[in-house]
Design an enzyme around this catalytic site. Sequence first.
Site, short mmCIF file in Angstrom:
data_model
loop_
_atom_site.label_atom_id
_atom_site.label_comp_id
_atom_site.label_asym_id
_atom_site.label_seq_id
_atom_site.Cartn_x
_atom_site.Cartn_y
_atom_site.Cartn_z
N VAL A 1 -10.04 1.05 -3.53
CA VAL A 1 -9.33 -0.22 -3.37
C VAL A 1 -8.25 -0.13 -2.30
CG1 VAL A 1 -9.79 -0.90 -5.75
CG2 VAL A 1 -7.70 0.35 -5.23
N GLU A 2 -7.75 -1.32 -1.89
CA GLU A 2 -6.73 -1.45 -0.85
C GLU A 2 -7.12 -0.70 0.42
OE1 GLU A 2 -2.67 -0.90 -1.86
OE2 GLU A 2 -2.78 -2.12 -3.66
N GLY A 3 -8.41 -0.83 0.80
CA GLY A 3 -8.96 -0.10 1.93
C GLY A 3 -9.64 1.15 1.43
N ARG B 1 0.83 -1.20 0.00
CA ARG B 1 0.00 0.00 0.00
C ARG B 1 0.86 1.25 0.00
NH1 ARG B 1 -2.74 -0.66 4.58
NH2 ARG B 1 -4.62 -1.65 3.76
#
Length: 832
Positions: free
Chosen positions: A499-501, A377
């Site tokens: 995305v990715e949280g 991330r």
Amino acid sequence: MALWILAFVVGVTALLFYRAHAWQWLIATVLWVGAGISLGLTGTVATAILAVVLIVPALILSIGPLRRAWVTAPMLAKFRSIMPEMSHTEKDAIEAGTVWWDADLFSGRPDWDKFSAMPAPALSADEQAFMDNQVEHLCDLSNDWESTQVWQDLPPKAWQYAKDAGFLGMIIPKRYGGLEFSAYAHSQVVMKLASRCSAAAVSVMVPNSLGPAELLLHYGTEDQKNYYLPRLAKGEEIPCFALTSPYAGSDAAAIPDVGIVCRGMHEGRETLGFRVTWNKRYITLGPIATVLGLAFRALDPDHLLGDDAEPGITCALIPTKHPGVVIGRRHWPLNAVFQNGPNSGKDVFIPLDWVIGGQAQVGKGWRMLMECLAAGRAISLPSSNVGYSKIAVRATGAYAAVRRQFRTPIGKFEGVQEALARMAGNLYAMDAARRMAALAVDLGEKPSVISAIAKYHVTERARKVVNDGMDVVAGKGICMGPNNFLARAYQQIPVSITVEGANIMTRCLMIFGQGAIRCHPYVLKELAAAQTSDHTAAVRAFDDALFGHLTFVTSNIVRGALQGITHARFSAVPSKAAPELHAYYRAANRMSTLLAIAADISMAVLGGSLKRRESITGRLGDILSQLFLLTATLKRFEDEGRPVADLPLVHWAAQDALWQAREAFEGVLANYPSRGVAWWMRWKLMPLGLPYAKPSDALAARVAEVMQTPGDARERLIAGSYSPSADVDDLAYGEIVFQMTPQVTVIEQRLRTAIKEGRLAAMPQSLPEFTAWVDHAATLQLVSDDERRLLAQYADYAAKAVAVDDFPADFGRATDMQHARQQTPADEALTS
């Protein structure tokens, strides 16, 4: 008497400020009371009262066994009763990764010597050569228009080149056939690709981010590494990782996908394994993957692996051709055409040795994912969004300098300058944050909090950059075509937000939720002590953490009060920092102190309910985030050698970060559930307010000028982005004509006398009129032949730069249908 009382106030302040130990308090108290007695300032009764009120408590707190028995043990019991429940997955998420500079920003007292000692991120010779050659060529082979409108994917030549050149194995060590690049190099590659083609950036970044290669490197068995890593490095295997389920998106710990431990047949023999059922979606590279990383909940009802019937989340690698694996069709995320889609399986048997790390890692998948995701991330989305923003700033700045309204470049209008300044200032801060997050990974950190900050704030600012760009280029920005440099980024920016949280969750839960516990020097220790079953060990550990915490809080409050009166003018700055930026370091000291105090008070006042107060935690997280962006900005300026021409960008980014931090703190106080506590914090810590304002209009004009002027400052701002040549893409003409503008401006200024005298008309805006105007100026011998050719070329290139694409009335559908009717059966089969 006055001096004696003053000595008490000064002494208490000093003891609190320097976080004195209990025995130091005891000695100081005894000396102060003794001084009062010896000077005849206290009588017998008064002395007895002072001894009881001050000396006895200090004595008790100084004697460890007494303190632990009479004070710590009861407080531990109370703490346990109010401590919020924490699941195993929450505990793993909080403990995963490491803390770094974020801990200093949370401490109230950043260590500027540590900050100054951080190296500048840099590419090796091999990495720079790869950027200059392989990355440049992959950019030549791909672009957003062809990938979205023609191929609905990265073009086949580009895909093959990416595999052959090693793009899919950048993080894999050389001993396995990979490139073994640094995190910073990985970030630079993704950023440059994103400034050209989003499908290229995503297709490259996913195998090098959270996926099988990352997990194998850290947790895989030697057999798994030796088999998969060389194949992944060469592009013989295309990886994906399936985590998100329909009812478990951001709450990935609640995934319903299950693998039951059992015995089954594999390759003709009975073996121990899992019978797995799953249903996943949003899986990038899923439709073309050859190996599927899968997260599922492991259940062991028959205790074939051990005593635990529910070992927990587990990660396995499954070949996508394995019987029972269903690779679904494609998702279509806002016209982004990177491969993405669902997959599923029902009662699919996999052997135990397909678990990443083998049996030893069964049930440890959540911790694995959290630690690897922290690193990924920190790189993937910050890098790609900086790339989108660099092409927006490069092309929009050039457009604003060339495009004229009312015979004036539109970039000269103050309204446009506001937007341009936001674009350039935000990009400077975003790129600084990206560089610093990648540096953390290269230094061996797994920066869970910093990666969340970078992901959230870079993607949010990228959205603002692209939106401002659309406002500036206006009609050209909304008409699709190969000459539109903004439309695809405008469409696809929301993908990065989700995305990715998803960003709302990242802001409200992750940044402060993890930051308050991980970055705080004592909270995690207190929680660990409270969960210790051995009473004696628990009390001793809690005692150390509790009294360390109390001295930490009181020291910060004293410091905050002093800084509130002085605006932190006397606080520490790095010894080697640029003098013109000292005020920003002092402001960072003050905001760090305010954050530390507000966080501790919130945890004390709101207790376990704090994690449900997302508006409060979101704003506290914003303060931490803005401090990171501010210090990353200051570090970038130092790393790049303090170029004076960049100071407008530095000032804008720093002032914007401080203003946003101030707004966040004001928001905390205005909405604090306890109005009395809010009043006390404002009175105690901000008696003179917070003097941080938005960047001025004059500063914005200077920043906009940097964006519209060829030179080193602009080149540093857009460094590492792709700029095509004219033989590759007509988009090149925008930059070419921009670089010609200063020469044309000099000629135009020289012709003003003739224009004022009426011998020559003002420079027209349309191409035919401009050509005639140039010819007339040449006839009057006002321009040389070389200047005439330059002006003619400028007019031609400018027309191409501001051109808007157009298409047949039916967008070519009739031609496509006629072509389809002429297809042979073999052609139809191929198309199918």
